[in-house]
Motif scaffolding. Sequence first.
Motif, PDB file in Angstrom:
ATOM      1  N   PRO A  62     -30.394  14.944  27.406  1.00 28.75           N
ATOM      2  CA  PRO A  62     -31.080  16.220  27.674  1.00 28.75           C
ATOM      3  C   PRO A  62     -30.076  17.364  27.793  1.00 28.75           C
ATOM      4  O   PRO A  62     -28.992  17.194  28.354  1.00 28.75           O
ATOM      5  N   GLU A  63     -30.462  18.501  27.240  1.00 31.98           N
ATOM      6  CA  GLU A  63     -29.573  19.668  27.306  1.00 31.98           C
ATOM      7  C   GLU A  63     -29.743  20.415  28.616  1.00 31.98           C
ATOM      8  O   GLU A  63     -30.777  20.306  29.267  1.00 31.98           O
ATOM      9  N   THR A 115     -25.745  24.411  14.245  1.00 27.98           N
ATOM     10  CA  THR A 115     -26.607  24.089  15.374  1.00 27.98           C
ATOM     11  C   THR A 115     -25.799  24.304  16.654  1.00 27.98           C
ATOM     12  O   THR A 115     -24.630  24.668  16.590  1.00 27.98           O
ATOM     13  N   SER A 116     -26.419  24.115  17.823  1.00 26.17           N
ATOM     14  CA  SER A 116     -25.638  24.239  19.052  1.00 26.17           C
ATOM     15  C   SER A 116     -26.214  23.340  20.133  1.00 26.17           C
ATOM     16  O   SER A 116     -27.344  22.861  20.032  1.00 26.17           O
ATOM     17  N   ILE A 117     -25.398  23.104  21.137  1.00 26.63           N
ATOM     18  CA  ILE A 117     -25.822  22.231  22.229  1.00 26.63           C
ATOM     19  C   ILE A 117     -25.215  22.722  23.543  1.00 26.63           C
ATOM     20  O   ILE A 117     -24.049  23.141  23.569  1.00 26.63           O
ATOM     21  N   ALA A 129     -17.513  20.938  33.220  1.00 28.83           N
ATOM     22  CA  ALA A 129     -17.996  22.293  32.964  1.00 28.83           C
ATOM     23  C   ALA A 129     -19.201  22.225  32.038  1.00 28.83           C
ATOM     24  O   ALA A 129     -19.216  21.422  31.101  1.00 28.83           O
ATOM     25  N   ILE A 130     -20.191  23.051  32.312  1.00 27.95           N
ATOM     26  CA  ILE A 130     -21.326  23.130  31.390  1.00 27.95           C
ATOM     27  C   ILE A 130     -21.031  24.212  30.364  1.00 27.95           C
ATOM     28  O   ILE A 130     -20.766  25.371  30.720  1.00 27.95           O
ATOM     29  N   VAL A 131     -21.014  23.789  29.103  1.00 31.92           N
ATOM     30  CA  VAL A 131     -20.624  24.693  28.026  1.00 31.92           C
ATOM     31  C   VAL A 131     -21.612  24.595  26.869  1.00 31.92           C
ATOM     32  O   VAL A 131     -22.304  23.598  26.712  1.00 31.92           O
ATOM     33  N   GLN A 132     -21.660  25.663  26.091  1.00 32.24           N
ATOM     34  CA  GLN A 132     -22.437  25.617  24.853  1.00 32.24           C
ATOM     35  C   GLN A 132     -21.484  25.568  23.668  1.00 32.24           C
ATOM     36  O   GLN A 132     -20.635  26.452  23.514  1.00 32.24           O
TER      37      GLN A 132
END
Length: 239
Positions: A62-63, A115-117, A129-132
């Motif tokens: 899950p993102e 695309t990205s996540i 770290a939460i990153v895109q």
Amino acid sequence: MNHLKLPPHLNRRQVIQLLGMSGMGYLLGSCSDEFTARVGELSEPLNQSFGELLVKPQKLIPEFPKSAIDPKALLLNTYDITPKIDPDEYRLTIDGEVKFPMQLNLKALTQLPQTSIIMQHVCVEGWAAIVQWGGFRLRDLATMVQPKASARYVLFESADKYTESWDLASALHPQTLLANRLNGQPLPAENGAPLRLATPIKLGYKLSKWVTKVTFASQIPKGGKGYWEEQGYEWFGGI
Ligand SMILES: Nc1nc2c(c(=O)[nH]1)N[C@H]1C(S)=C(S)[C@@H](COP(=O)(O)O)O[C@H]1N2
Ligand SMILES: [Mo]
């Protein structure tokens, strides 16, 4: 003509378009005869194990929501030395157990569906770290070069001589990207520009920065498990 099973976001036309661009000079060392042969080959069935991995449902992580992105939490490892890479000179080599080895420049690579996540990057040194990450799926690149049935692993080489080795299934996971963007901006040099690995299924040390070569291999060469793995880190590096 319809044997080729492609992931739904990458249709046959896009692949042929990309190969067409390669034929126009993005692919080094190509000539138009080779190009015609490659497009012709695309109508052949994929090798079964690769094809199965592509269509097999893989568990998606899950993102995180956009609001969870924390740009300041992404630490740089003090031991990393950012190599100098000229974007015009840069080539990504894809070779090994593949039908169509290629060298692609950045322009060709940006033609792959982007695309990205938003995910958590976890370093075993004790930070996360939460990153895109934005970029293209490694499975799309694999579809281009067509791994042979003998391909079991994917080896990565980086401009700073860092190495990594992965199992094929993790490399073909739909959330495994070669990233060129970080938090909506072009990827900074210190974080791996022009291209780095990103996936929510593996620990930070598996995520090579400054990737220059992707080799599909039947086995992992002696001493080639990876920079940290050869010093005792666990090979699979799953999260
Ligand atoms: N080429 C290369 N890739 C690398 C490393 C490295 O030293 N060289 N360090 C790894 C480790 S241990 C981590 S945690 C992440 C750090 O990514 P960041 O510098 O973008 O935070 O990169 C990984 N990829
Ligand atoms: Mo790390």
